[in-house]
Design an enzyme around this catalytic site. Structure first.
Site, PDB file in Angstrom:
ATOM      1  N   LYS A   1       0.821  -1.212   0.000  1.00  0.00           N
ATOM      2  CA  LYS A   1       0.000   0.000   0.000  1.00  0.00           C
ATOM      3  C   LYS A   1       0.857   1.265   0.000  1.00  0.00           C
ATOM      4  CE  LYS A   1      -3.954  -2.183   2.300  1.00  0.00           C
ATOM      5  NZ  LYS A   1      -4.919  -2.091   3.440  1.00  0.00           N
TER       6      LYS A   1
ATOM      7  N   TYR B   1     -12.524  -1.963  -3.851  1.00  0.00           N
ATOM      8  CA  TYR B   1     -13.021  -2.059  -2.469  1.00  0.00           C
ATOM      9  C   TYR B   1     -14.548  -1.925  -2.388  1.00  0.00           C
ATOM     10  CZ  TYR B   1      -8.403  -1.980  -0.200  1.00  0.00           C
ATOM     11  OH  TYR B   1      -7.145  -2.290   0.262  1.00  0.00           O
TER      12      TYR B   1
ATOM     13  N   PHE C   1     -15.354   3.998   7.112  1.00  0.00           N
ATOM     14  CA  PHE C   1     -14.015   4.446   6.729  1.00  0.00           C
ATOM     15  C   PHE C   1     -13.780   4.393   5.220  1.00  0.00           C
ATOM     16  CE2 PHE C   1     -13.801  -0.075   7.964  1.00  0.00           C
ATOM     17  CZ  PHE C   1     -13.304  -0.633   6.796  1.00  0.00           C
TER      18      PHE C   1
ATOM     19  N   ARG D   1      -2.316 -14.084   4.406  1.00  0.00           N
ATOM     20  CA  ARG D   1      -2.965 -13.354   5.502  1.00  0.00           C
ATOM     21  C   ARG D   1      -2.229 -13.603   6.818  1.00  0.00           C
ATOM     22  NH1 ARG D   1      -7.522 -10.526   4.351  1.00  0.00           N
ATOM     23  NH2 ARG D   1      -8.260 -10.611   6.488  1.00  0.00           N
TER      24      ARG D   1
ATOM     25  N   THR E   1      -5.380  -6.860  10.818  1.00  0.00           N
ATOM     26  CA  THR E   1      -5.644  -5.579  10.154  1.00  0.00           C
ATOM     27  C   THR E   1      -4.989  -4.434  10.915  1.00  0.00           C
ATOM     28  OG1 THR E   1      -7.797  -6.480   9.486  1.00  0.00           O
ATOM     29  CG2 THR E   1      -7.500  -4.095   9.278  1.00  0.00           C
TER      30      THR E   1
ATOM     31  N   ARG F   1       2.641  -6.582   8.799  1.00  0.00           N
ATOM     32  CA  ARG F   1       1.968  -5.396   9.359  1.00  0.00           C
ATOM     33  C   ARG F   1       2.610  -4.966  10.681  1.00  0.00           C
ATOM     34  NH1 ARG F   1      -4.191  -7.089   7.557  1.00  0.00           N
ATOM     35  NH2 ARG F   1      -4.301  -5.767   5.711  1.00  0.00           N
TER      36      ARG F   1
ATOM     37  N   ASN G   1      -1.880   0.132   6.846  1.00  0.00           N
ATOM     38  CA  ASN G   1      -1.340  -1.120   7.385  1.00  0.00           C
ATOM     39  C   ASN G   1      -0.481  -1.896   6.383  1.00  0.00           C
ATOM     40  OD1 ASN G   1      -3.408  -1.876   5.743  1.00  0.00           O
ATOM     41  ND2 ASN G   1      -4.661  -2.818   7.334  1.00  0.00           N
TER      42      ASN G   1
ATOM     43  N   HIS H   1      -2.258  -5.379   1.525  1.00  0.00           N
ATOM     44  CA  HIS H   1      -3.586  -5.979   1.336  1.00  0.00           C
ATOM     45  C   HIS H   1      -3.409  -7.443   0.985  1.00  0.00           C
ATOM     46  CE1 HIS H   1      -7.610  -6.771  -0.296  1.00  0.00           C
ATOM     47  NE2 HIS H   1      -6.970  -7.429  -1.248  1.00  0.00           N
TER      48      HIS H   1
ATOM     49  N   GLU I   1      -9.770 -10.756  -7.573  1.00  0.00           N
ATOM     50  CA  GLU I   1      -8.816  -9.652  -7.373  1.00  0.00           C
ATOM     51  C   GLU I   1      -7.589  -9.792  -8.285  1.00  0.00           C
ATOM     52  OE1 GLU I   1      -8.038  -9.305  -3.159  1.00  0.00           O
ATOM     53  OE2 GLU I   1     -10.065  -8.590  -2.759  1.00  0.00           O
TER      54      GLU I   1
HETATM   55  P1  GDP Z   1      -8.091  -6.630   5.919  1.00  0.00           P
HETATM   56  O1  GDP Z   1      -8.802  -7.763   5.208  1.00  0.00           O
HETATM   57  O2  GDP Z   1      -7.234  -7.098   7.062  1.00  0.00           O
HETATM   58  O3  GDP Z   1      -7.333  -5.731   4.971  1.00  0.00           O
HETATM   59  O4  GDP Z   1      -9.208  -5.728   6.633  1.00  0.00           O
HETATM   60  P2  GDP Z   1     -10.688  -5.252   6.185  1.00  0.00           P
HETATM   61  O5  GDP Z   1     -11.177  -6.032   5.000  1.00  0.00           O
HETATM   62  O6  GDP Z   1     -11.536  -5.225   7.407  1.00  0.00           O
HETATM   63  O7  GDP Z   1     -10.476  -3.721   5.754  1.00  0.00           O
HETATM   64  C1  GDP Z   1      -9.914  -3.377   4.499  1.00  0.00           C
HETATM   65  C2  GDP Z   1      -8.947  -2.237   4.702  1.00  0.00           C
HETATM   66  O8  GDP Z   1      -9.675  -1.075   5.124  1.00  0.00           O
HETATM   67  C3  GDP Z   1      -7.901  -2.428   5.807  1.00  0.00           C
HETATM   68  O9  GDP Z   1      -6.799  -3.203   5.386  1.00  0.00           O
HETATM   69  C4  GDP Z   1      -7.529  -1.009   6.148  1.00  0.00           C
HETATM   70  O10 GDP Z   1      -6.612  -0.441   5.187  1.00  0.00           O
HETATM   71  C5  GDP Z   1      -8.866  -0.298   6.004  1.00  0.00           C
HETATM   72  N1  GDP Z   1      -9.543  -0.191   7.309  1.00  0.00           N
HETATM   73  C6  GDP Z   1     -10.090  -1.189   8.055  1.00  0.00           C
HETATM   74  N2  GDP Z   1     -10.621  -0.713   9.198  1.00  0.00           N
HETATM   75  C7  GDP Z   1     -10.399   0.637   9.175  1.00  0.00           C
HETATM   76  C8  GDP Z   1     -10.703   1.711  10.080  1.00  0.00           C
HETATM   77  O11 GDP Z   1     -11.295   1.521  11.146  1.00  0.00           O
HETATM   78  N3  GDP Z   1     -10.311   2.962   9.694  1.00  0.00           N
HETATM   79  C9  GDP Z   1      -9.666   3.203   8.519  1.00  0.00           C
HETATM   80  N4  GDP Z   1      -9.304   4.470   8.206  1.00  0.00           N
HETATM   81  N5  GDP Z   1      -9.355   2.226   7.646  1.00  0.00           N
HETATM   82  C10 GDP Z   1      -9.722   0.957   7.973  1.00  0.00           C
END
Ligand code: GDP
Length: 140
Positions: free
Chosen positions: A11, A51, A59, A87, A93, A104, A114, A117, A128
Site C-alpha cells: 500500500k 473495495y 471508513f 494473511r 488488520t 503489518r 497497514n 492488502h 482480485e
Molecule cells: P483486511 O482484510 O485485514 O485488509 O481488513 P478489512 O477487509 O476489514 O479492511 C480493508 C482495509 O480497510 C484495511 O486493510 C484497512 O486499510 C482499512 N480499514 C479497516 N478498518 C479501518 C478503520 O477503522 N479505519 C480506517 N481508516 N481504515 C480501515
C-alpha cells in the site's frame, strides 16, 4: 495442500517509506513465488471498484483517499494455501494487534495504513488477481 494464487498489494504508506524491498524479502523468504507484479497509481474509480464490498463502511472515504494518494505495488502470489498463508504473513488488520514477525507488525502504521492488502478467500483471490492482471500477464 493445493497450490493457490492470491492478490497482495503493497500500500502507499509502505511505498512512501521505502519498504517495498523489505516486504518482498519477507514474501519470498516465506516461500511465495511472485507470478506477476507492477507498480501503479490507482485512480479513484479503480480503488472504489476494488473495495466495492466496503462501500457502506464508515471508513470507505478514508480508505479510497489513502489507496489513491501514491503508487502501490500489486502482486499475484503463488504458494501452497496462498490465501491463508499470505494473511498469516500480513498479520491482523490493526498492526498493533499483529504478531511479531508479520509484515503489518514490521511495517504497518495504524489500522488504516497497514502496509499490505491480501485477498480474504480463494474466490475473492481469483476476482482480485483478474482485476489487476489479465491472464497473459501472470507467469506460468
Ligand atoms: P483486511 O482484510 O485485514 O485488509 O481488513 P478489512 O477487509 O476489514 O479492511 C480493508 C482495509 O480497510 C484495511 O486493510 C484497512 O486499510 C482499512 N480499514 C479497516 N478498518 C479501518 C478503520 O477503522 N479505519 C480506517 N481508516 N481504515 C480501515
Amino acid at each position: 495442500m493445493a497450490v493457490e494464487r492470491t492478490l497482495g498489494i503493497i500500500k502507499p504508506d509502505a511505498v512512501e517509506k521505502n519498504n517495498i524491498g523489505g516486504i518482498l524479502a519477507m514474501t519470498e523468504g516465506d516461500g511465495f513465488v511472485i507470478k506477476a507484479m507492477k507498480m501503479v497509481r490507482l485512480s479513484v474509480p479503480q480503488a472504489e471498484g476494488f473495495y466495492a464490498v466496503h462501500k457502506e463502511r464508515p471508513f470507505f472515504g478514508e480508505l479510497i483517499e489513502f489507496m489513491t494518494r501514491g503508487p502501490v505495488v500489486v502482486m499475484a502470489l503463488e504458494a501452497d494455501g496462498a490465501v491463508k498463508k499470505w494473511r498469516d504473513l500480513m498479520g491482523a488488520t490493526n498492526p498493533a494487534e499483529a504478531p511479531e514477525g508479520t509484515i503489518r507488525k514490521s511495517f504497518g502504521t495504524n489500522i488504516g495504513e497497514n502496509a499490505t492488502h491480501g485477498s480474504d478467500s480463494l474466490d475473492n483471490a481469483r476476482i482480485e488477481v483478474n482485476y489487476f492482471f489479465p491472464g497473459f500477464e501472470v507467469g506460468i
